[in-house]
Design a protein around this motif. Structure first.
Motif, PDB file in Angstrom:
ATOM      1  N   THR A  79      12.415  19.306  -4.236  1.00  0.00           N
ATOM      2  CA  THR A  79      13.768  19.632  -3.794  1.00  0.00           C
ATOM      3  C   THR A  79      14.765  18.619  -4.353  1.00  0.00           C
ATOM      4  O   THR A  79      14.383  17.506  -4.749  1.00  0.00           O
ATOM      5  CB  THR A  79      13.870  19.624  -2.255  1.00  0.00           C
ATOM      6  N   ALA A  80      16.006  19.008  -4.349  1.00  0.00           N
ATOM      7  CA  ALA A  80      17.070  18.085  -4.762  1.00  0.00           C
ATOM      8  C   ALA A  80      17.092  16.883  -3.813  1.00  0.00           C
ATOM      9  O   ALA A  80      17.297  15.751  -4.251  1.00  0.00           O
ATOM     10  CB  ALA A  80      18.422  18.791  -4.770  1.00  0.00           C
ATOM     11  N   ASP A  81      16.839  17.129  -2.525  1.00  0.00           N
ATOM     12  CA  ASP A  81      16.821  16.036  -1.546  1.00  0.00           C
ATOM     13  C   ASP A  81      15.782  14.982  -1.910  1.00  0.00           C
ATOM     14  O   ASP A  81      16.045  13.780  -1.860  1.00  0.00           O
ATOM     15  CB  ASP A  81      16.530  16.569  -0.138  1.00  0.00           C
ATOM     16  N   GLU A  82      14.575  15.438  -2.268  1.00  0.00           N
ATOM     17  CA  GLU A  82      13.513  14.499  -2.648  1.00  0.00           C
ATOM     18  C   GLU A  82      13.914  13.691  -3.873  1.00  0.00           C
ATOM     19  O   GLU A  82      13.703  12.474  -3.923  1.00  0.00           O
ATOM     20  CB  GLU A  82      12.214  15.260  -2.935  1.00  0.00           C
ATOM     21  N   ARG A  83      14.485  14.355  -4.879  1.00  0.00           N
ATOM     22  CA  ARG A  83      14.882  13.653  -6.098  1.00  0.00           C
ATOM     23  C   ARG A  83      16.011  12.670  -5.812  1.00  0.00           C
ATOM     24  O   ARG A  83      16.017  11.552  -6.315  1.00  0.00           O
ATOM     25  CB  ARG A  83      15.306  14.660  -7.161  1.00  0.00           C
ATOM     26  N   ILE A  84      16.962  13.080  -4.991  1.00  0.00           N
ATOM     27  CA  ILE A  84      18.085  12.197  -4.655  1.00  0.00           C
ATOM     28  C   ILE A  84      17.588  10.956  -3.923  1.00  0.00           C
ATOM     29  O   ILE A  84      18.032   9.843  -4.215  1.00  0.00           O
ATOM     30  CB  ILE A  84      19.150  12.969  -3.833  1.00  0.00           C
ATOM     31  N   GLU A  85      16.662  11.142  -3.002  1.00  0.00           N
ATOM     32  CA  GLU A  85      16.105   9.985  -2.289  1.00  0.00           C
ATOM     33  C   GLU A  85      15.431   9.017  -3.263  1.00  0.00           C
ATOM     34  O   GLU A  85      15.619   7.800  -3.171  1.00  0.00           O
ATOM     35  CB  GLU A  85      15.102  10.438  -1.228  1.00  0.00           C
ATOM     36  N   ARG A  86      14.653   9.567  -4.212  1.00  0.00           N
ATOM     37  CA  ARG A  86      13.988   8.708  -5.212  1.00  0.00           C
ATOM     38  C   ARG A  86      15.017   7.979  -6.073  1.00  0.00           C
ATOM     39  O   ARG A  86      14.880   6.794  -6.370  1.00  0.00           O
ATOM     40  CB  ARG A  86      13.054   9.535  -6.086  1.00  0.00           C
ATOM     41  N   LEU A  87      16.040   8.719  -6.515  1.00  0.00           N
ATOM     42  CA  LEU A  87      17.080   8.108  -7.343  1.00  0.00           C
ATOM     43  C   LEU A  87      17.821   7.016  -6.582  1.00  0.00           C
ATOM     44  O   LEU A  87      18.156   5.972  -7.151  1.00  0.00           O
ATOM     45  CB  LEU A  87      18.066   9.160  -7.838  1.00  0.00           C
TER      46      LEU A  87
END
Length: 169
Positions: A79-87
């Protein structure tokens, strides 16, 4: 340096103009968001990264730049949420403040834990409208300004030159 991570589809769904556009043409809504974030980036100096969920665009992860804005389509099943958290974790350091633009309440709390700050979709929308108004005023003011002569001339001489330029005697 300040970085703004944008949850692309969340913002598209929250901004009236983009939501309406999405109902007819999702790609056009994405393009319009990128254009607006390019203006935001140029005006504020923030580095902008827009993250879109893969479920709307099938295939492998894609990253590219458009108008100097970084755009990421996540991998399938990410999800975009998962990627944003990683970033937010990867990009956060002593010299960098990370902001996340989303109205997803759960995501807001998750990014607080990563040391990032949040901007709701409404806050970003209001900020973007103010920026657009300021840009419009600056362009109008600039276009209304009379070109300044590089050679100082008396008013009478400038009027004679202006008549010559117009072909009047």
């Amino acid at each position: 340096m300040d970085i703004l991570l944008v949850d692309g589809y969340n913002i598209i769904g929250a901004w009236p103009e983009l939501r309406e556009l999405k109902n007819h043409d999702l790609a056009a809504a994405r393009d319009r968001l990128v254009e607006q974030m390019a203006e935001y980036q140029a005006y504020t100096g923030f580095k902008v990264i827009i993250v879109f969920d893969a479920h709307y665009v099938q295939g492998i992860e894609r990253k590219y730049k458009n108008s100097k804005v970084d755009i990421i389509f996540t991998r399938e099943n990410e999800t975009a949420d998962e990627r944003i958290e990683r970033l937010a974790i990867e990009l956060s350091n002593i010299k960098t403040q990370v902001y996340v633009a989303t109205s997803d309440y759960t995501e807001q709390w998750a990014i607080f834990g990563q040391g990032a700050l949040r901007k709701s979709a409404r806050e970003l929308y209001t900020e973007m409208k103010i920026i657009e108004q300021r840009i419009t005023r600056k362009v109008k003011k600039f276009s209304e300004q009379r070109p300044i002569s590089k050679i100082p001339l008396k008013k009478e001489v400038a009027e004679i030159f202006e008549k010559w330029r117009r072909g009047e005697s």
